[in-house]
Scaffold this active site. Structure first.
Site, mmCIF file in Angstrom:
data_model
loop_
_atom_site.group_PDB
_atom_site.id
_atom_site.type_symbol
_atom_site.label_atom_id
_atom_site.label_comp_id
_atom_site.label_asym_id
_atom_site.label_seq_id
_atom_site.Cartn_x
_atom_site.Cartn_y
_atom_site.Cartn_z
ATOM 1 N N GLU A 129 38.350 1.766 4.794
ATOM 2 C CA GLU A 129 37.248 1.626 5.747
ATOM 3 C C GLU A 129 37.064 0.154 6.149
ATOM 4 O OE1 GLU A 129 33.786 3.672 4.289
ATOM 5 O OE2 GLU A 129 34.801 5.614 4.274
ATOM 6 N N GLU A 132 39.668 11.066 2.470
ATOM 7 C CA GLU A 132 38.381 10.990 1.763
ATOM 8 C C GLU A 132 37.309 11.795 2.471
ATOM 9 O OE1 GLU A 132 36.990 7.084 0.411
ATOM 10 O OE2 GLU A 132 34.945 7.767 0.810
#
Length: 332
Positions: free
Chosen positions: A169, A278
Site C-alpha cells: 500500500e 489482502e
C-alpha cells in the site's frame, strides 16, 4: 505460544483432516482449510527503529541487517547480518510448507524498507505521511536487501519464493509515524518504478532469475489503476520488469461494492497475471468474505486470493481470534 502453532497450522494448511480446537474449556471439531499460499514479510525493523506510540511491539518485524546503515555492504557476508532474526515468522513458513506439500506457494513482500533506508528512520511512516519516505539513494539498497533475503531463504530455509513484492500500500497517505498501528512506507509511483527496475536488475544478476517482480499491493482497485497508469509514463523497463500485479480488495465493500473498478483494473492489465493479496473483515457469518471472494474471482479474474492473516488477537478480523502470548511480544 510455539506449542500451539503446529495445532493452528494443522487447521489452516492441512488438506485432508479434521482437528480439535480447545478454547475456554470447550472442544470443537473443525475442518482443515487447506490454505496453500503464504506471504512472508521481510522485516525492516529492529534496534534503532523509531516507534509509533500506538503500535504494539509484536508489529516490529526485525530486519536481518543489524549494523548501522553506514556499515552497509550488501555484497559481503559478515557478522553484520543476523540470520536468526524473525524466527517465529520463518517457523510458520516451514509449518505451511510441510502441510501444503506440492501445492505450497510463497511470496515475499516488504511493508517497509530497513528503517535506516527511510527519511524518518522508522518503518512506521513519517511525520508527513503524504511525503516520500524512502531515501532516493537507497532504492537500490532496498532491492538488494530483498534479494539477499530471498537467496538466504532458498539456501538455508528450503523456501523458494515465487515472487518478490517490494511494497505494501505504498501510494497511500496514512503511514503516519505519530499514530501508525502497523508498518508502512509512502512511495509515489515514480519511486516505485525506480525500485522495480532495480529489483529486476538485481534478480537477474543473482541466482534467482526465476523469481518474478510483483507490484504494488495498493489498497484499492482504483489506486492500483492510477499506479499502473503512472508506470506506463515511466521508462519502458518498468512495465517490462513486472511479472505479477497484486492488489488489495478494500474498495467497494457493502453496501457499495465497486465492481466497475474491478473490471477497469482487469482491462488495464490485459492478460497480465493478477493476485488479490489482502482482504479482511469482522463479519463472523462469513457472508462478506464469501461475497468478496466471488466478486474478485469473477471481475478481477485473479489467479490467487489471500486473506489478511488468519490469526488475530481479538480484532474480529482473524479466521481464528487468539490471545497472543505475552501480548506486547506478540508470540503465537
Amino acid at each position: 505460544d510455539r506449542k500451539d502453532s503446529k495445532k493452528y497450522a494443522d487447521l489452516l494448511f492441512s488438506i485432508d483432516a479434521q482437528h480439535t480446537l480447545s478454547y475456554e474449556g470447550h472442544e470443537e471439531e473443525l475442518p482443515s482449510l487447506g490454505l496453500n499460499v503464504v506471504r512472508y514479510n521481510i522485516g525492516g525493523g529492529g534496534l534503532g527503529n523509531k516507534w509509533s506510540k500506538d503500535a504494539p511491539g509484536f508489529k516490529d518485524v526485525k530486519g536481518f541487517w543489524v549494523k548501522p546503515w553506514s556499515d552497509w555492504d550488501p555484497s559481503v557476508e559478515s557478522d553484520a547480518w543476523n540470520w536468526e532474526q524473525d524466527s517465529h515468522q520463518r517457523g510458520w513458513l516451514a509449518h505451511a510448507k510441510a502441510r501444503a506439500g506440492e501445492y505450497f506457494l510463497a511470496q515475499a513482500f516488504s511493508d517497509s524498507p530497513m528503517f535506516w533506508m527511510t527519511k524518518s528512520g522508522s518503518t512506521h511512516g513519517s511525520a508527513n505521511p503524504a511525503e516520500e519516505n524512502l531515501e532516493a539513494k537507497h532504492a537500490g539498497w532496498h532491492a538488494n536487501y530483498l534479494v539477499r533475503v530471498a537467496e538466504r531463504a532458498r539456501q538455508y530455509w528450503n523456501i523458494d519464493f515465487d515472487s518478490l513484492e517490494p511494497f505494501n500500500e505504498p501510494n497511500e497517505g496514512w503511514w503516519n509515524l505519530a499514530n501508525a498501528q502497523q508498518e508502512g512506507c509512502h512511495m509515489a509511483p515514480r519511486t516505485q518504478a525506480t525500485v522495480l527496475r532495480e529489483l529486476r536488475t538485481r534478480l537477474q544478476a543473482s541466482s534467482l532469475t526465476g523469481i518474478r517482480v510483483a507490484c504494488s499491493d495498493e489498497n484499492s482497485h482504483r489506486r492500483a489503476i492510477d499506479t499502473w497508469s503512472a508506470f506506463g509514463q515511466e521508462e519502458e523497463a518498468t512495465i517490462d520488469a513486472v511479472g505479477l500485479v497484486c492488489v488489495h480488495s478494500y474498495e467497494g465493500l457493502n453496501p457499495a461494492r465497486d465492481n466497475p473498478a474491478r473490471m477497469a483494473l482487469r482491462r488495464a492489465l490485459g492478460n497480465r497475471e493478477l493476485w488479490m493479496t489482502e482482504y479482511g473483515d469482522n463479519d463472523g457469518s462469513g457472508v462478506e468474505l464469501a461475497t468478496t471472494i466471488l466478486h474478485d474471482l469473477h471481475y478481477l479474474r485473479c489467479t490467487c486470493w489471500c486473506y489478511w492473516q488468519p490469526i488475530e488477537p481479538f480484532s474480529g478480523w482473524g479466521l481464528l481470534n487468539v490471545e497472543y502470548a505475552g501480548k506486547a511480544k506478540g508470540r503465537i
